[in-house]
Design a protein around this motif. Sequence first.
Motif, PDB file in Angstrom:
ATOM      1  N   UNK A   1       5.646  -6.221  -9.165  1.00 16.41           N
ATOM      2  CA  UNK A   1       4.786  -4.828  -9.688  1.00 16.41           C
ATOM      3  C   UNK A   1       5.792  -3.833 -10.094  1.00 16.41           C
ATOM      4  N   UNK A   2       6.928  -3.696  -9.394  1.00 13.16           N
ATOM      5  CA  UNK A   2       8.053  -2.948  -9.658  1.00 13.16           C
ATOM      6  C   UNK A   2       8.865  -3.262 -10.861  1.00 13.16           C
ATOM      7  N   UNK A   3       8.902  -4.737 -10.750  1.00 14.08           N
ATOM      8  CA  UNK A   3       9.682  -4.949 -12.055  1.00 14.08           C
ATOM      9  C   UNK A   3       8.807  -4.784 -13.492  1.00 14.08           C
ATOM     10  N   UNK A   4       7.602  -4.870 -13.342  1.00 18.67           N
ATOM     11  CA  UNK A   4       7.037  -4.910 -14.620  1.00 18.67           C
ATOM     12  C   UNK A   4       6.638  -3.374 -14.946  1.00 18.67           C
ATOM     13  N   UNK A   5       6.555  -2.608 -14.026  1.00 16.84           N
ATOM     14  CA  UNK A   5       6.394  -1.224 -14.176  1.00 16.84           C
ATOM     15  C   UNK A   5       7.834  -0.256 -14.864  1.00 16.84           C
TER      16      UNK A   5
ATOM     17  N   UNK B   1      -9.792  -0.011 -13.657  1.00 18.17           N
ATOM     18  CA  UNK B   1     -10.273  -0.964 -12.962  1.00 18.17           C
ATOM     19  C   UNK B   1      -9.083  -1.791 -12.581  1.00 18.17           C
ATOM     20  N   UNK B   2      -8.116  -2.155 -13.318  1.00 19.97           N
ATOM     21  CA  UNK B   2      -7.077  -2.698 -13.049  1.00 19.97           C
ATOM     22  C   UNK B   2      -6.556  -2.117 -11.855  1.00 19.97           C
ATOM     23  N   UNK B   3      -6.165  -0.772 -12.023  1.00 22.93           N
ATOM     24  CA  UNK B   3      -5.566  -0.007 -10.725  1.00 22.93           C
ATOM     25  C   UNK B   3      -6.268  -0.206  -9.463  1.00 22.93           C
ATOM     26  N   UNK B   4      -7.457  -0.089  -9.511  1.00 29.07           N
ATOM     27  CA  UNK B   4      -8.237  -0.491  -8.229  1.00 29.07           C
ATOM     28  C   UNK B   4      -8.030  -1.904  -7.815  1.00 29.07           C
ATOM     29  N   UNK B   5      -8.045  -2.716  -8.828  1.00 27.54           N
ATOM     30  CA  UNK B   5      -8.123  -4.165  -8.134  1.00 27.54           C
ATOM     31  C   UNK B   5      -6.571  -4.417  -7.623  1.00 27.54           C
ATOM     32  N   UNK B   6      -5.510  -3.888  -8.450  1.00 30.01           N
ATOM     33  CA  UNK B   6      -4.084  -4.347  -7.945  1.00 30.01           C
ATOM     34  C   UNK B   6      -3.817  -3.475  -6.731  1.00 30.01           C
ATOM     35  N   UNK B   7      -4.558  -2.365  -6.484  1.00 23.80           N
ATOM     36  CA  UNK B   7      -4.201  -1.547  -5.289  1.00 23.80           C
ATOM     37  C   UNK B   7      -4.510  -2.339  -4.153  1.00 23.80           C
ATOM     38  N   UNK B   8      -5.578  -3.466  -4.044  1.00 29.20           N
ATOM     39  CA  UNK B   8      -6.071  -4.376  -2.906  1.00 29.20           C
ATOM     40  C   UNK B   8      -4.531  -4.973  -2.520  1.00 29.20           C
ATOM     41  N   UNK B   9      -3.553  -4.924  -3.240  1.00 33.74           N
ATOM     42  CA  UNK B   9      -2.295  -5.682  -2.557  1.00 33.74           C
ATOM     43  C   UNK B   9      -1.933  -4.802  -1.322  1.00 33.74           C
ATOM     44  N   UNK B  10      -2.363  -3.727  -1.100  1.00 36.55           N
ATOM     45  CA  UNK B  10      -2.033  -2.776  -0.088  1.00 36.55           C
ATOM     46  C   UNK B  10      -2.924  -3.440   1.393  1.00 36.55           C
ATOM     47  N   UNK B  11      -3.314  -4.538   1.045  1.00 35.78           N
ATOM     48  CA  UNK B  11      -3.941  -5.127   2.477  1.00 35.78           C
ATOM     49  C   UNK B  11      -3.148  -6.082   3.111  1.00 35.78           C
ATOM     50  N   UNK B  12      -1.659  -5.991   2.620  1.00 40.57           N
ATOM     51  CA  UNK B  12      -0.494  -7.008   3.437  1.00 40.57           C
ATOM     52  C   UNK B  12       0.624  -5.785   3.303  1.00 40.57           C
TER      53      UNK B  12
ATOM     54  N   UNK C   1     -10.027  -8.539   1.118  1.00 44.08           N
ATOM     55  CA  UNK C   1     -10.755  -7.280   0.670  1.00 44.08           C
ATOM     56  C   UNK C   1     -10.951  -6.329   1.670  1.00 44.08           C
ATOM     57  N   UNK C   2     -10.425  -6.470   2.638  1.00 44.44           N
ATOM     58  CA  UNK C   2     -10.201  -5.478   3.989  1.00 44.44           C
ATOM     59  C   UNK C   2      -9.608  -4.116   3.384  1.00 44.44           C
ATOM     60  N   UNK C   3      -8.803  -4.240   2.571  1.00 45.07           N
ATOM     61  CA  UNK C   3      -8.296  -2.901   1.865  1.00 45.07           C
ATOM     62  C   UNK C   3      -9.592  -2.255   1.507  1.00 45.07           C
ATOM     63  N   UNK C   4     -10.445  -2.751   0.754  1.00 44.27           N
ATOM     64  CA  UNK C   4     -11.444  -1.664   0.222  1.00 44.27           C
ATOM     65  C   UNK C   4     -12.473  -1.159   1.338  1.00 44.27           C
TER      66      UNK C   4
ATOM     67  N   UNK D   1      -8.261 -10.085  -8.886  1.00 45.07           N
ATOM     68  CA  UNK D   1      -6.812  -9.903  -8.616  1.00 45.07           C
ATOM     69  C   UNK D   1      -5.840 -10.554  -9.692  1.00 45.07           C
ATOM     70  N   UNK D   2      -6.203 -12.120  -9.617  1.00 45.96           N
ATOM     71  CA  UNK D   2      -5.359 -13.028 -10.526  1.00 45.96           C
ATOM     72  C   UNK D   2      -5.542 -12.357 -11.922  1.00 45.96           C
ATOM     73  N   UNK D   3      -6.538 -12.065 -12.343  1.00 44.93           N
ATOM     74  CA  UNK D   3      -6.530 -11.609 -13.663  1.00 44.93           C
ATOM     75  C   UNK D   3      -5.690 -10.427 -13.986  1.00 44.93           C
TER      76      UNK D   3
END
Length: 363
Positions: free
Chosen positions: A95-99, A218-229, A276-279, A329-331
């Motif tokens: 994520x930090x590389x791509x942004x 929507x991408x933002x909501x989906x990718x934020x799910x990475x905050x479950x780890x 999906x615990x993040x949500x 998330x994969x998409x």
Amino acid sequence: MANKLVALAVLASLLGGVSCELSLSLSIIYKLYGYTTPILRPYPIRPPSPAPSAPQLLVGYYAKNTTCPKAEEIVRNAVKNASPGILAGLIRLFFHDCFVRGCDASVLLELTNDGIPTEMRGGPNLSLRGFEVIKAAKEALEALKECQGVVSCADILAFAARDASYILSGGYINYDVKAGRYDGFKSNASETFEELPPPFGDLSLTTSMFAAKGLDEKDMVILSGAHSIGQSGCSSFSTASIEPVLGKKLNETCGMPVNAATTVPMDYKTKDTLDIQYYKNVISNDVLFKSDASLTTSTQTKSLVETYAREHSSLERLFLGPEPWYRDFGKAMVKMGDIEVKTSKEGQIREKCAFIKPPPTPY
Ligand code: HEM
């Protein structure tokens, strides 16, 4: 030490020459002195950049187009024994590389020809981890004659993030990664403050920073799910608006004044599982960052959060498989992997991921 860091932060903002960077650098300074609530001026709203387009990227690129068909397997072998924390770090690294400057492995550079401090020295990147896994993968590749100078570090980052997601989700997240990226020549610490969303941003700020990279809400909501780890440093959040039981626990762990070196899990319930615990945590306000909590502040994002939080019944699991978030998330990771990709004309394949080729002369 603190004085040096303060000087660095001020230097970083001067190099960028934009006032919002200065306010962000100041926020880092505030953090260094133990304040948890940074003082910020509003960001300018960015115009969306053109949609990411990377026609040269291909699934199975190394098997089809190069002399190194085993590239993905070699990266997988380097990733598979990493700890859950390092696996989380690998997803964040991508994520930090791509942004910042696109997915071009600029986040891995230690030194470039212009001598400017590189992205890895930027405040938001000081807690990145997983670099040693990328290094090991690259070394394993370069040790094979047919793979020498063939596999880009940018692609290694993309494969590693996918493999880490697969392991941490228990195999539920499994997507094909397009490859064929080239590695960039430049990396500038001050750009990390400009391009990476801060944890204390509200919905409109985070949305606009994703839009600037061609990613929608929507991408933002989906990718934020990475905050479950993974974990967060205690100075990256304020407990003021967190759910009181978690807030109390966090205050006890982090101490008063906050110990910046202490870390806490991002998801206390299932800390090593990408799920999906993040949500559910967003709905119950058991999340650390304002950017996470703000996902309930618009009807659109709130309804997405509720959709992704809903667990499948055992019957649904049987017939429909895992919840939609795992596929989405994969998409979204694939879409993120398209950001400002470099072609062979704009980049190179590095021999060592930390240095451009030929290596720069140290300043
Ligand atoms: C939406 C905007 C985002 C903000 C504001 C944000 C902010 C942060 C912050 C402040 C941390 C803790 C850093 C520390 O104190 O050590 C963190 C950790 C993390 N972030 Fe994000 N992040 C965002 C989006 C993402 C995305 C899109 C991904 C990946 C798809 C991601 C993956 C992670 C992971 C895996 C960790 C834990 C890393 C570790 O344990 O080493 N984040 N994030």
